[in-house]
Scaffold this motif. Structure first.
Motif, PDB file in Angstrom:
ATOM      1  N   PRO A  49     103.471  34.037  23.594  1.00  0.00           N
ATOM      2  CA  PRO A  49     102.404  34.993  23.257  1.00  0.00           C
ATOM      3  C   PRO A  49     102.033  35.715  24.243  1.00  0.00           C
ATOM      4  CG  PRO A  49     101.974  32.883  24.795  1.00  0.00           C
ATOM      5  CD  PRO A  49     103.119  32.501  24.145  1.00  0.00           C
ATOM      6  N   THR A  50     101.498  37.537  23.289  1.00  0.00           N
ATOM      7  CA  THR A  50     101.550  38.797  24.331  1.00  0.00           C
ATOM      8  C   THR A  50     100.138  38.366  23.949  1.00  0.00           C
ATOM      9  OG1 THR A  50     101.707  39.919  22.483  1.00  0.00           O
ATOM     10  CG2 THR A  50     103.988  39.121  22.760  1.00  0.00           C
ATOM     11  N   ALA A  66      99.358  35.547  19.664  1.00  0.00           N
ATOM     12  CA  ALA A  66      98.642  33.924  19.819  1.00  0.00           C
ATOM     13  C   ALA A  66      99.453  33.372  18.493  1.00  0.00           C
ATOM     14  CB  ALA A  66      97.941  33.787  20.269  1.00  0.00           C
ATOM     15  N   ARG A  67      99.832  31.583  19.341  1.00  0.00           N
ATOM     16  CA  ARG A  67     100.895  31.340  18.256  1.00  0.00           C
ATOM     17  C   ARG A  67      99.764  30.309  17.558  1.00  0.00           C
ATOM     18  NH1 ARG A  67     105.062  29.845  22.231  1.00  0.00           N
ATOM     19  NH2 ARG A  67     103.328  29.036  23.315  1.00  0.00           N
ATOM     20  N   ASP A  68      98.775  30.076  17.994  1.00  0.00           N
ATOM     21  CA  ASP A  68      97.828  29.490  17.870  1.00  0.00           C
ATOM     22  C   ASP A  68      96.166  29.645  17.906  1.00  0.00           C
ATOM     23  OD1 ASP A  68      97.534  27.712  19.736  1.00  0.00           O
ATOM     24  OD2 ASP A  68      98.877  26.233  19.028  1.00  0.00           O
ATOM     25  N   GLU A  69      95.195  29.012  17.537  1.00  0.00           N
ATOM     26  CA  GLU A  69      93.868  29.735  17.766  1.00  0.00           C
ATOM     27  C   GLU A  69      93.327  28.587  19.581  1.00  0.00           C
ATOM     28  OE1 GLU A  69      88.971  28.456  16.601  1.00  0.00           O
ATOM     29  OE2 GLU A  69      90.830  28.468  15.021  1.00  0.00           O
ATOM     30  N   ALA A  95      88.157  37.603  16.677  1.00  0.00           N
ATOM     31  CA  ALA A  95      89.639  37.069  16.411  1.00  0.00           C
ATOM     32  C   ALA A  95      89.297  37.498  14.816  1.00  0.00           C
ATOM     33  CB  ALA A  95      89.913  36.515  16.901  1.00  0.00           C
ATOM     34  N   ILE A  96      90.760  38.319  14.450  1.00  0.00           N
ATOM     35  CA  ILE A  96      90.908  38.328  12.914  1.00  0.00           C
ATOM     36  C   ILE A  96      92.402  38.285  12.938  1.00  0.00           C
ATOM     37  CG2 ILE A  96      91.994  40.366  11.171  1.00  0.00           C
ATOM     38  CD1 ILE A  96      89.910  42.035  12.597  1.00  0.00           C
ATOM     39  N   ARG A 106     100.779  35.480  13.958  1.00  0.00           N
ATOM     40  CA  ARG A 106      99.466  35.331  13.407  1.00  0.00           C
ATOM     41  C   ARG A 106      99.724  36.030  15.099  1.00  0.00           C
ATOM     42  NH1 ARG A 106      97.285  30.124  10.788  1.00  0.00           N
ATOM     43  NH2 ARG A 106      97.740  30.965   8.953  1.00  0.00           N
ATOM     44  N   SER A 107      98.603  37.226  15.003  1.00  0.00           N
ATOM     45  CA  SER A 107      98.088  37.831  15.985  1.00  0.00           C
ATOM     46  C   SER A 107      96.343  38.352  15.910  1.00  0.00           C
ATOM     47  CB  SER A 107      98.609  39.600  15.908  1.00  0.00           C
ATOM     48  OG  SER A 107      98.305  40.116  16.487  1.00  0.00           O
TER      49      SER A 107
END
Length: 117
Positions: A49-50, A66-69, A95-96, A106-107
Motif C-alpha cells: 500500500p502507498t 490500498a489492496r482492498d477496502e 473514496a473512489i 485499485r487506488s
C-alpha cells in the motif's frame, strides 16, 4: 511440489485448477520496475500500500493506494492519528476505487482539505 513452483505462473494464467484450494498469489515485476501481485482470479494488485500527503489549495491532499477496502480503512485510521482533522469515515465514503492500466490495481483517492498538521 517443485514442478508446481516452476509452472505456477503458466498454470494460473491458463486457469488450471488445483486439487487443494486456490493457488498462491505470484509476485511479478513489470518492465518499468513496478511490482504487483498476480491473484488467483487473474487480477493484479499493488505489492505494498502507498500513502502520500501534499500541500494543496484547500489543505493537505491525501492519496492512498490500498489492496482492498479493509487495508484502506486501517490506513485511514493511521492517517487520522497524524492529521487530527482528518475524518476516516468521510474519507472512506468519498473514496473512489479506480483501476490503472493494469486491470485490478485499485487506488482510493480523495482530496481532504481539513487534514492540516
Amino acid at each position: 511440489m517443485e514442478i508446481w513452483r516452476q509452472f505456477s505462473n503458466v498454470a494460473m494464467m491458463h486457469g488450471v485448477k488445483r486439487g487443494r484450494g486456490e493457488p498462491p498469489s505470484i509476485k511479478i515485476q513489470t518492465v518499468d520496475g513496478k511490482r504487483y501481485w498476480l491473484l488467483p482470479d487473474g487480477s493484479m494488485t499493488v505489492e505494498h500500500p502507498t500513502f502520500s500527503a501534499e500541500p494543496g489549495e484547500y489543505g493537505t491532499n491525501i492519496t492512498v493506494t490500498a489492496r482492498d477496502e479493509r487495508e484502506a480503512q486501517r490506513m485511514a485510521k493511521e492517517i487520522a492519528n497524524k492529521y487530527p482533522k482528518f475524518e476516516p469515515q468521510s474519507f472512506m465514503k468519498a473514496a473512489i476505487p479506480t483501476e490503472t492500466t493494469l486491470e485490478g490495481v485499485r487506488s482510493a483517492r480523495q482530496r481532504t482539505p481539513a487534514a492540516h498538521n
